[in-house]
Every structure is written in structure tokens, then in C-alpha cells.
Design a protein around this motif. Structure first.
Motif, PDB file in Angstrom:
ATOM      1  N   UNK A 153       0.828  -1.117   0.024  1.00  0.00           N
ATOM      2  CA  UNK A 153      -0.049  -0.137  -0.258  1.00  0.00           C
ATOM      3  C   UNK A 153       0.817   1.301   0.165  1.00  0.00           C
ATOM      4  N   UNK A 154       0.538   2.199  -0.714  1.00  0.00           N
ATOM      5  CA  UNK A 154       1.174   3.420  -1.015  1.00  0.00           C
ATOM      6  C   UNK A 154       0.393   4.834  -0.035  1.00  0.00           C
ATOM      7  N   UNK A 155       1.173   5.301   0.718  1.00  0.00           N
ATOM      8  CA  UNK A 155       0.763   6.295   1.689  1.00  0.00           C
ATOM      9  C   UNK A 155       1.265   7.564   1.456  1.00  0.00           C
ATOM     10  N   UNK A 156       0.374   8.763   1.276  1.00  0.00           N
ATOM     11  CA  UNK A 156       1.101  10.133   1.168  1.00  0.00           C
ATOM     12  C   UNK A 156       0.703  10.881   2.316  1.00  0.00           C
ATOM     13  N   UNK A 157       1.875  11.558   2.862  1.00  0.00           N
ATOM     14  CA  UNK A 157       1.528  12.359   3.784  1.00  0.00           C
ATOM     15  C   UNK A 157       0.889  13.884   3.435  1.00  0.00           C
ATOM     16  N   UNK A 158       0.282  14.284   4.403  1.00  0.00           N
ATOM     17  CA  UNK A 158      -0.194  15.743   4.054  1.00  0.00           C
ATOM     18  C   UNK A 158       0.068  16.658   5.189  1.00  0.00           C
ATOM     19  N   UNK A 159       0.285  18.002   5.108  1.00  0.00           N
ATOM     20  CA  UNK A 159       0.576  19.009   6.172  1.00  0.00           C
ATOM     21  C   UNK A 159      -0.790  19.872   6.184  1.00  0.00           C
ATOM     22  N   UNK A 160      -1.869  19.252   7.198  1.00  0.00           N
ATOM     23  CA  UNK A 160      -3.078  19.657   7.619  1.00  0.00           C
ATOM     24  C   UNK A 160      -3.342  19.921   9.013  1.00  0.00           C
ATOM     25  N   UNK A 161      -4.016  20.726   9.541  1.00  0.00           N
ATOM     26  CA  UNK A 161      -4.592  20.628  10.719  1.00  0.00           C
ATOM     27  C   UNK A 161      -5.482  19.617  11.172  1.00  0.00           C
ATOM     28  N   UNK A 162      -5.878  19.267  12.360  1.00  0.00           N
ATOM     29  CA  UNK A 162      -6.562  18.250  12.816  1.00  0.00           C
ATOM     30  C   UNK A 162      -7.898  18.685  13.607  1.00  0.00           C
ATOM     31  N   UNK A 163      -8.895  18.460  13.365  1.00  0.00           N
ATOM     32  CA  UNK A 163     -10.162  19.181  14.036  1.00  0.00           C
ATOM     33  C   UNK A 163     -10.759  20.250  13.699  1.00  0.00           C
ATOM     34  N   UNK A 187      -9.276  20.904   7.384  1.00  0.00           N
ATOM     35  CA  UNK A 187      -8.931  20.128   8.079  1.00  0.00           C
ATOM     36  C   UNK A 187      -8.701  18.823   7.326  1.00  0.00           C
ATOM     37  N   UNK A 188      -7.686  17.773   8.098  1.00  0.00           N
ATOM     38  CA  UNK A 188      -7.524  16.695   7.506  1.00  0.00           C
ATOM     39  C   UNK A 188      -8.666  15.664   7.799  1.00  0.00           C
ATOM     40  N   UNK A 189      -8.764  14.707   6.696  1.00  0.00           N
ATOM     41  CA  UNK A 189      -9.776  13.742   7.216  1.00  0.00           C
ATOM     42  C   UNK A 189      -9.285  12.515   7.691  1.00  0.00           C
ATOM     43  N   UNK A 190     -10.068  11.734   8.455  1.00  0.00           N
ATOM     44  CA  UNK A 190      -9.188  10.323   8.989  1.00  0.00           C
ATOM     45  C   UNK A 190      -7.927   9.768   8.203  1.00  0.00           C
ATOM     46  N   UNK A 191      -8.439   9.499   6.853  1.00  0.00           N
ATOM     47  CA  UNK A 191      -7.504   8.917   6.038  1.00  0.00           C
ATOM     48  C   UNK A 191      -6.244   9.563   5.872  1.00  0.00           C
ATOM     49  N   UNK A 192      -6.406  11.005   5.574  1.00  0.00           N
ATOM     50  CA  UNK A 192      -5.087  11.653   5.354  1.00  0.00           C
ATOM     51  C   UNK A 192      -4.111  11.580   6.916  1.00  0.00           C
ATOM     52  N   UNK A 193      -5.184  11.651   8.022  1.00  0.00           N
ATOM     53  CA  UNK A 193      -4.318  11.667   9.303  1.00  0.00           C
ATOM     54  C   UNK A 193      -3.438  10.314   9.454  1.00  0.00           C
ATOM     55  N   UNK A 195      -2.755   8.152   7.069  1.00  0.00           N
ATOM     56  CA  UNK A 195      -1.742   8.123   6.142  1.00  0.00           C
ATOM     57  C   UNK A 195      -0.477   8.870   6.451  1.00  0.00           C
ATOM     58  N   UNK A 196      -0.555   9.902   7.056  1.00  0.00           N
ATOM     59  CA  UNK A 196       0.521  10.779   7.404  1.00  0.00           C
ATOM     60  C   UNK A 196       1.270  10.098   8.492  1.00  0.00           C
ATOM     61  N   UNK A 197       0.693   9.571   9.366  1.00  0.00           N
ATOM     62  CA  UNK A 197       1.231   8.752  10.482  1.00  0.00           C
ATOM     63  C   UNK A 197       2.070   7.372  10.028  1.00  0.00           C
ATOM     64  N   UNK A 245       2.379  16.801  13.386  1.00  0.00           N
ATOM     65  CA  UNK A 245       2.378  16.391  14.976  1.00  0.00           C
ATOM     66  C   UNK A 245       1.817  14.844  15.379  1.00  0.00           C
ATOM     67  N   UNK A 246       0.819  14.555  14.749  1.00  0.00           N
ATOM     68  CA  UNK A 246       0.297  13.275  14.993  1.00  0.00           C
ATOM     69  C   UNK A 246       1.350  12.243  14.673  1.00  0.00           C
ATOM     70  N   UNK A 247       2.032  12.331  13.510  1.00  0.00           N
ATOM     71  CA  UNK A 247       2.996  11.484  13.197  1.00  0.00           C
ATOM     72  C   UNK A 247       4.272  11.535  14.134  1.00  0.00           C
ATOM     73  N   UNK A 248       4.741  12.502  14.771  1.00  0.00           N
ATOM     74  CA  UNK A 248       5.705  12.952  15.769  1.00  0.00           C
ATOM     75  C   UNK A 248       5.372  12.285  17.141  1.00  0.00           C
TER      76      UNK A 248
END
Length: 401
Positions: A153-163, A187-193, A195-197, A245-248
Motif C-alpha cells: 500500500x502507498x501512503x501519502x503524507x499531508x500537512x493539515x490541521x486536525x479538528x 482540516x485533514x480527514x481520518x484517511x489523511x491523518x 496516512x501521514x502517521x 504532529x500526530x506522526x511525531x
């Protein structure tokens, strides 16, 4: 010989052509900025993932110059094509390899996707054959996407706020003129969230440690560190409280998991390292970070600013035992006290209230940022002549005679 005339081209904070001489010069000047130290007879074995840019490059050079490290650096860089030069990291790696060789360091460089199973197998085979157990694994990868080696599976990171959405001032450049604009992000959706992690979290770091352990390549007192960032409350909505930040946070939880599992019972230790602000190819992609970093530079000036090389020297002093580890209450190594000093942050907050006014009154920070950003690609480096053709076909270090 492949000499040709080149010029910087691109848009925003992305430059497509890199200048080989300029890139090499930035590496050489960073090397000279690092205080040399007489070797003490030890030569720690290091695996450095993300060795061609940012903090990874600084940690590499500080380790070579001050601690005589040997080992392997991994980076994923693009070679020259008919349309473009090689990537800036390609040229920086060639320069770093030359410095390592001149300094007598036994250090190799692998150009590969560190996320892949093939890269792990190749690097571990080299370590097992030529180096033996690893003393330090430094994890400093930043990437826009990752292919899961187990599922494909290929995941793409995004730089977006959460919430909630994000809107804040940003720093923009038109030619060499700085201006303050506005950035707005949904704001990022759950899939983007998630995937970034997957891309920027600790999963791959854990795989590397497990792979080394599985091959019996962890030295006594093995230490591994992964780079992270906290930053200011001003950038928190898009960074620390956002997808990155969630990824960190996942990366930081991974350190604890490693200590409780594969590194338990004295097999080693894992830490995250909170670095300070810097102008890097990774950081310039984060909205508002350019403006924040410029204002911080306005506040601190050159005397108070800690370069990536300064911080890398500090990190090696702590890792080598020359100084005690500076740990926070979450067990993270901290290099960012100079940035988060409350006095400095209070002054930055005041500038943030009217950044356009700051540009009018004192544009030194933004123009410093502009110069630093251009130097990442080898452009506008003082002392370099850019008129006329330049040799762009620089070989990757392993192919040098």
C-alpha cells in the motif's frame, strides 16, 4: 564531462535545478564551522538514515569531524537527467563523501528508498560484511510518501490541521521581495491523518531496529535516535496539533515501545531528539513555518541562532557521554532550549501580531530566510560565480574510482 549553463527554476519554496558547486560549498562551510576534535582511538559504527539534508547531514558531518565515525549513510536522491540537474542532496552527498575520505573516515553512501525491504536487505548485508555491529542508528527521514513493504500500500503524507481549519499569516516571495500573505487549510480527514502517521511516524524506524536485531547487528550499548520537533504555540495548530504532529507523537511512542521490546533487558536504548527551528527542505514545506522562523531570527540575531551543525555537535556530545543527556519529562533529548526560551518566544509573539509591519521596519529575518532557502539548492552562495557552464554530472560516491 557534462558542462552546461543552468539557472534556478521552480516556484514557491521548490527549486528544480541545483548548482553542484554551490551545494558542495555549503557542505564544506558547514564542515569548517564544526570544531574539529582529535581522535581518541574509537570509531563508532553508525547507520544514518536521511544523510543528505537537514539535520541528518549536520549529524553526519559532526560525527565524522569530531568522533571519527564509520558506517553507512542512506539517502534517496535523483540523478541528473536531460531536463534537470541532479538533486541538491545528490551533490551534497558527493561533497560529504569527499570530506569523509580526506578525513580518513570509513564511510559509505547508499542511494535507495530506505522504506523498502530491498534497501534494508542491501544495507544490512553491507554492514554485516564490512562493518559489524552498529553502535548508533540515526533516523532522520522526511518524505512525502511511503510504500508499506509488507502490504504494498502507498501512503501519502499531508500537512493539515486536525479538528478544525487553519488560517494564519505566511511569508511569500516575489523574486527577492518578501511579503506577508495568508494561508488557509482545510482540516485533514481520518484517511489523511492515518496516512501521514504511516509515512512520518515510527513504523519504519521500528522496522530498521528490528532488522538490525534480527541479524545480530546491535552493538553493546546500542543507541538509536529519531529526529522530531515541537516548536512554538504559534505554529502548533498546523504542526504539533496537526497531521505532522500526530506522526511525531507516534514516533515518540515508538521510542518507548522499542525500549520495552526489542531493546529491553540491556539490548539498547531509543530516544527521540527534539531539534530546534531550522531552514531545511522539509521545514519550508510547512505553512507559516517560514514566517515564524524569520521572526525568530529577527529576535535572536546571528549570535543567538543555533545552526543545525551547532545542534548536531550538541547531540553527539550527549550521545557519546561527553555531557549528560538533557531529557524532558517525556524522555526526549532536547536541543531546542534556545528556541523555546520564554523571553524569545514572547518577543516573537509580539512580532506575530503585525508581521507586515515587521517586514517594513526590519526585513533582515525574512531576507536571511530567503538566502538560506536558496542555499539549500546551491544558489546565491557567497563567493560562487554563477555565470557560464558548470560540470553537473557528478557521480554518486560509490561509483567514484
Amino acid at each position: 564531462m557534462t558542462t552546461r549553463e543552468i539557472a534556478p527554476k521552480g516556484r514557491g519554496y521548490l527549486i528544480l535545478n541545483s548548482h553542484p558547486t554551490g551545494c558542495a560549498t555549503t557542505v564544506e562551510r558547514m564542515w569548517e564551522s564544526i570544531p574539529a576534535r582529535k581522535p581518541d582511538g574509537t570509531a563508532p559504527t553508525v547507520l544514518l538514515l536521511g544523510a543528505s539534508a537537514g539535520y541528518g547531514l549536520a549529524i553526519l558531518l559532526a560525527g565524522l569531524r569530531r568522533h571519527g565515525i564509520r558506517g553507512i549513510g542512506v539517502a534517496y536522491e535523483a540523478p541528473e537527467t536531460e531536463r534537470r540537474t541532479a538533486s541538491a542532496g545528490w551533490y551534497r552527498t558527493a561533497a560529504a563523501a569527499g570530506l569523509a575520505a580526506a578525513n580518513g573516515n570509513d564511510f559509505e553512501f547508499v542511494n535507495a528508498d530506505a522504506f523498502s525491504a530491498d534497501a534494508k536487505a542491501e544495507v544490512l548485508d553491507r554492514i554485516a560484511t564490512k562493518l559489524g555491529p552498529v553502535d548508533y542508528l540515526i533516523y532522520s527521514l522526511a518524505a512525502p510518501r511511503r510504500t508499506d513493504p509488507e502490504t504494498g500500500a502507498v501512503y501519502h503524507s499531508v500537512i493539515k490541521p486536525l479538528g478544525q481549519p487553519y488560517q494564519a499569516p505566511s511569508l511569500e516571495f516575489e523574486d527577492t521581495t518578501a511579503r506577508v500573505g495568508t494561508v488557509s487549510l482545510a482540516q485533514a480527514d481520518e484517511e489523511e491523518h492515518l496516512a501521514t502517521v504511516k509515512v512520518m511516524g515510527g513504523e519504519d524506524w521500528e522496522m530498521w531496529v528490528e532488522a538490525l536485531a534480527g541479524r545480530g547487528l546491535l552493538a553493546d550499548d546500542f543507541t538509536t535516535v529519531a529526529l522530531t520537533y515541537v516548536g512554538s504555540e504559534l505554529t502548533a495548530p498546523v504542526y504539533r496539533q496537526g497531521t505532522i504532529g500526530a506522526a511525531k507523537e507516534h514516533l515518540e511512542r515508538t521510542a518507548a515501545a522499542l525500549n520495552d521490546t526489542v531493546l529491553a533487558d540491556g539490548a539498547g536504548r531509543a530516544y527521540t531528539v527534539v531539534a530546534g527551528a531550522a531552514v531545511t527542505q522539509a521545514s519550508t514545506a510547512i505553512p507559516s513555518i517560514a514566517l515564524y522562523t524569520s521572526l525568530l531570527r529577527n529576535v535572536l540575531g546571528p549570535e543567538g541562532w543555533r545552526t543545525t551543525a551547532d545542534q548536531a555537535v550538541d547531540l553527539w556530545e550527549q550521545l557519546s557521554g561527553a555531557r549528560p543527556l538533557e531529557l524532558d519529562d517525556k524522555g526526549r533529548i532536547r536541543l531546542d532550549g534556545w528556541e523555546l526560551d520564554e523571553g524569545a518566544q514572547e518577543r516573537v509573539r509580539k512580532l506575530w501580531e503585525d508581521p507586515a509591519g515587521v517586514l517594513t521596519g526590519d526585513p533582515s529575518g525574512p531576507m536571511w530566510f530567503y538566502g538560506q532557502f536558496r542555499e539549500l539548492y546551491g544558489w546565491d552562495v557567497p563567493g560562487i560565480g554563477y555565470a557560464g557552464p558548470v560540470e553537473t554530472a557528478v557521480p554518486w560516491p560509490d561509483s567514484q574510482p
